[in-house]
Design an enzyme around this catalytic site. Structure first.
Site, PDB file in Angstrom:
ATOM      1  N   GLU A  55      14.081 -20.486  -7.099  1.00 22.03           N
ATOM      2  CA  GLU A  55      12.621 -20.378  -7.180  1.00 22.03           C
ATOM      3  C   GLU A  55      12.092 -20.872  -8.527  1.00 22.03           C
ATOM      4  O   GLU A  55      10.994 -21.430  -8.605  1.00 22.03           O
ATOM      5  CB  GLU A  55      12.180 -18.928  -6.928  1.00 22.03           C
ATOM      6  CG  GLU A  55      12.410 -18.450  -5.497  1.00 22.03           C
ATOM      7  CD  GLU A  55      13.869 -18.102  -5.198  1.00 22.03           C
ATOM      8  OE1 GLU A  55      14.688 -18.025  -6.144  1.00 22.03           O
ATOM      9  OE2 GLU A  55      14.184 -17.906  -4.002  1.00 22.03           O
ATOM     10  N   HIS A  77      11.411  -8.033   1.681  1.00 26.22           N
ATOM     11  CA  HIS A  77      10.701  -9.019   2.517  1.00 26.22           C
ATOM     12  C   HIS A  77       9.343  -8.463   2.910  1.00 26.22           C
ATOM     13  O   HIS A  77       8.805  -8.805   3.950  1.00 26.22           O
ATOM     14  CB  HIS A  77      11.490  -9.342   3.796  1.00 26.22           C
ATOM     15  CG  HIS A  77      12.806 -10.017   3.570  1.00 26.22           C
ATOM     16  ND1 HIS A  77      13.934  -9.352   3.171  1.00 26.22           N
ATOM     17  CD2 HIS A  77      13.171 -11.320   3.684  1.00 26.22           C
ATOM     18  CE1 HIS A  77      14.948 -10.198   3.054  1.00 26.22           C
ATOM     19  NE2 HIS A  77      14.517 -11.409   3.357  1.00 26.22           N
TER      20      HIS A  77
END
Lengths: 333, 365
Positions: free
Chosen positions: A69, A138
């Protein structure tokens, strides 16, 4: 022309379709728009937002990246400084933190630290929020970190029509935008989305439902929880007004003052934990600027101040009952 | 001169006494260019000396000297073209000068004046200049590496004959950004030079405590990239290796890592006390035996291109030039307090408009 006919057609779309059409139209309009992220190529992204785009635009503009990321956001910063308009996808916003440094130290501050010589016209799109049995990694709603970082803009749509217009506006914006997509309603909510290009201005809220007794100020997936609560309260003859902020930074202070002035009662609803959350900013703003309008306490409804749970997410997430209790606390003061 | 990756010893062109150890013709550098290289070395050192004095005089708050590392910076920046992009770190002002930053702008940056292209927004780590493609570094070690790769990826996407160079120190190679950036650049074949100024200390931590590899250059192997170890105090060697990597990147043959083995004379910054961690005699050894400016001067003398008269003339010329530059910087005003809110976003947001009114009331304007 045939195309004019197409643009007039309105169809019921999901947010997934709306976002995809925003990306597709902007990529066709401006060749500097490029996408980068994990699995966004042939896989089409794990939520299929970028499905088919690599076939249309090729590997140079739909860039499948290594699993990093910091690389995705760092590279987007360097591309944006160079003059591209990168749209980065972070697969789940829970995974943004390896790239957090690049977002807050670099993207957010590039314009300021160069005294306007360099800019970062980039979007970081990412699904956020619970309700999909995603557990602690998540499901989170970390908007407060981004809202608290001057230089970033933060957008969170609540429906497909807004999602498309806001994403187009975010891509065209000359500042970095964190675009938070409520994954619980990627497919659960549909509304009419025109095929043509349109922008919904960043920084403008919308009244989702009019009412005169109490204002629920919220954004993203929680708009639908607010709507559910409003239906319940309607049976008790309480008319709930819902203000969907749509943009969190810069937020629409005028729209907030207007609805507070109208109802005198306020509930601020967010999915994220309460302490240090964005709802606190809205509550503080109202307390500073609109105390004279208030006829009851400003009540926050939020996730509990815990990490996000897996098996117990229903017990965690704000629901209509919790919002109704907050509404009663506000109006029965 | 053959330039090979992963050599055990640093690649060099000059011995410490300035005599060539390789065939100079293969470098393709003219006599005038030798003289120009020397002028850059002398100028970079003089700018740095002058800048550091500003801190000692209490006129600036911070300074990170490049002294000892001039050859690394000048040699690596000279192969760059006007269109190439440069990402610096807190110790790359020598390279920025070669890229076109004016000494007056550098002094204004150190003093926090309006002439600073970054308008006093940054600690003196290096101002950016968009027209010169110099991106201003943040103070967050390593972040510039992934950004530089993004720029290099964009250059390749746009099919431009440009490259990007990114500077960082030995300490930065421990950051995740180094790994991520190297990996991305290798995967995409980005036209990028990763230029590590290994001055052997990350503030106080020595290289041996920073990494378990013998060299930094060898780390490139793990990414499928060439890594070059070069004597960072040998300006011709740095130039030759950098030119080689720049040509390679420009012709579409991907990124390279360069480790310039060098030494910093000053403390990490004006806020550091290097006597706490340097072994006795180490600094003196580097200064007396390996100094990059003296070494190149000896080379010029051996080539009959230089003498004491020329040296005195050059020093006087540079001194006068920098006096003018400093005067220009000092004449430049401190940025207006009302500008503190500007450039957070392209336009002031409604909240910043409100804050602007508050600030105006506070300042009585």
């Amino acid at each position: 022309m045939a195309t004019a006919e197409v643009t007039k057609t309105q169809t019921q779309s999901t947010m997934v379709q709306a976002l995809r059409s925003a990306l597709l139209e902007e990529m066709e309009r401006d060749e500097n728009v490029v996408l980068l992220g994990e699995d966004i190529g042939p896989r089409g992204g794990v939520f299929l937002i970028t499905e088919g785009l690599i076939d249309r635009f090729g590997k140079d503009r739909v860039i499948d990246t290594p699993l990093a990321e910091a690389g995705i956001i760092g590279a987007a910063v360097g591309m944006a400084c160079y003059g591209l308009r990168p749209v980065a996808e972070i697969q789940f916003i829970d995974f943004i933190f390896p790239g957090f440094d690049l977002l807050v130290s670099e993207a957010a501050k590039m314009r300021y630290r160069s005294a306007g010589q360099f800019a970062c016209p980039m979007v970081v799109r990412s699904p956020y929020g619970g309700g999909v049995r995603g557990g602690g990694y998540h499901s989170q709603s970390p908007e407060a970190y981004f809202v608290a970082t001057p230089g970033l803009k933060v957008v969170a749509p609540s429906n497909p029509y807004d999602a498309k217009g806001l994403l187009i506006a975010s891509i065209r914006d000359n500042d970095p935008v964190v675009f938070m997509e409520p994954k619980k309603i990627y497919r659960a909510v549909k509304n009419e989305v025109p095929a043509g290009t349109y922008e919904i201005p960043i920084g403008k809220a919308a009244i989702t439902r009019e009412g005169k007794h109490v204002s629920v100020i919220t954004y993203g997936a929680m708009v639908h929880v607010a709507l559910e609560a409003a239906e319940i309260m309607q049976k008790e003859r309480v008319e709930v007004e819902i203000l969907d902020l749509r943009t969190l930074q810069p937020y629409d202070s005028e729209a907030i003052l207007e609805t507070v002035g109208k109802t005198g009662h306020v509930v601020v609803l967010q999915e994220a934990p309460r302490i240090g959350g964005f709802a606190g900013e809205i509550a503080a703003f109202i307390a500073e600027e609109a105390i004279g309008y208030l006829e009851g306490p400003i009540v926050r409804v939020a996730g509990w101040d815990t990490p996000f749970p897996y098996a117990l997410e229903k017990a965690y997430m704000p629901n209509a009952q919790r919002v109704c209790r907050a509404i009663k606390k506000s109006i029965n003061f | 001169m053959e330039i090979k990756p992963f050599t055990g010893q640093p690649i060099s062109v000059l011995a410490y006494d300035g005599s060539p150890v390789t065939n100079l013709d293969s470098l393709g550098i003219s006599k005038d260019e030798y003289l120009s290289i020397y002028r850059w070395l002398v100028l970079a050192r003089a700018v740095d000396d002058r800048g550091y004095i500003l801190v000692r005089q209490g006129r600036a708050g911070f300074y990170a000297q490049i002294a000892g590392q001039e050859a690394s910076q000048i040699g690596s920046a000279l192969p760059l073209t006007k269109d190439d992009w440069l990402y610096g770190d807190h110790r790359s002002q020598g390279s920025m000068l070669v890229k076109g930053l004016r000494a007056a702008e550098w002094f204004a940056h150190v003093l926090g004046r309006s002439l600073d292209p970054s308008q006093g927004r940054l600690m003196p780590h290096g101002p950016g200049r968009n027209d010169l493609h110099i991106v201003p570094p943040s103070s967050t070690v390593g972040n510039q590496i992934t950004e530089a790769v993004g720029t290099a990826m964009a250059q390749r996407i746009k099919k431009r004959k440009e490259i990007t160079i990114v500077y960082f120190g030995d300490g930065a190679t421990s950051e995740g950004d180094f790994h991520v950036g190297m990996n991305f650049a290798a995967v995409y074949g980005s036209p990028c030079i990763f230029f590590c100024q290994n001055n052997q200390y990350a503030i106080s931590v020595r290289l041996q405590e920073q990494t378990h590899t013998k060299t930094i250059a060898e780390k490139a192997k793990a990414y499928g990239m060439d890594g070059f170890l070069v004597d960072g105090n040998d300006v011709l060697a740095v130039y030759a290796v950098s030119k080689h990597c720049a040509d390679k990147a420009r012709s579409g043959n991907g990124p390279s890592l360069i480790e310039a083995y060098t030494y910093r004379y000053g403390p990490h910054s004006s806020a550091d006390d290097d006597t706490r961690y340097r072994p006795k005699g180490e600094l003196e050894m580097w200064r007396n035996e390996r100094d990059p400016v003296v070494r190149f001067r000896r080379f010029l003398e051996k080539q009959k291109l230089w003498n004491d008269d020329k040296e005195q003339k050059l020093l006087a010329e540079v001194k006068a030039e920098l006096a003018v530059a400093l005067e220009e910087a000092e004449k430049s005003p401190v940025p207006e307090p009302m500008t503190v809110l500007d450039h957070t976003y392209e336009k002031l947001t409604p909240h910043l408009e409100w804050e602007r009114k508050e600030l105006a009331a506070e300042l009585g304007v």
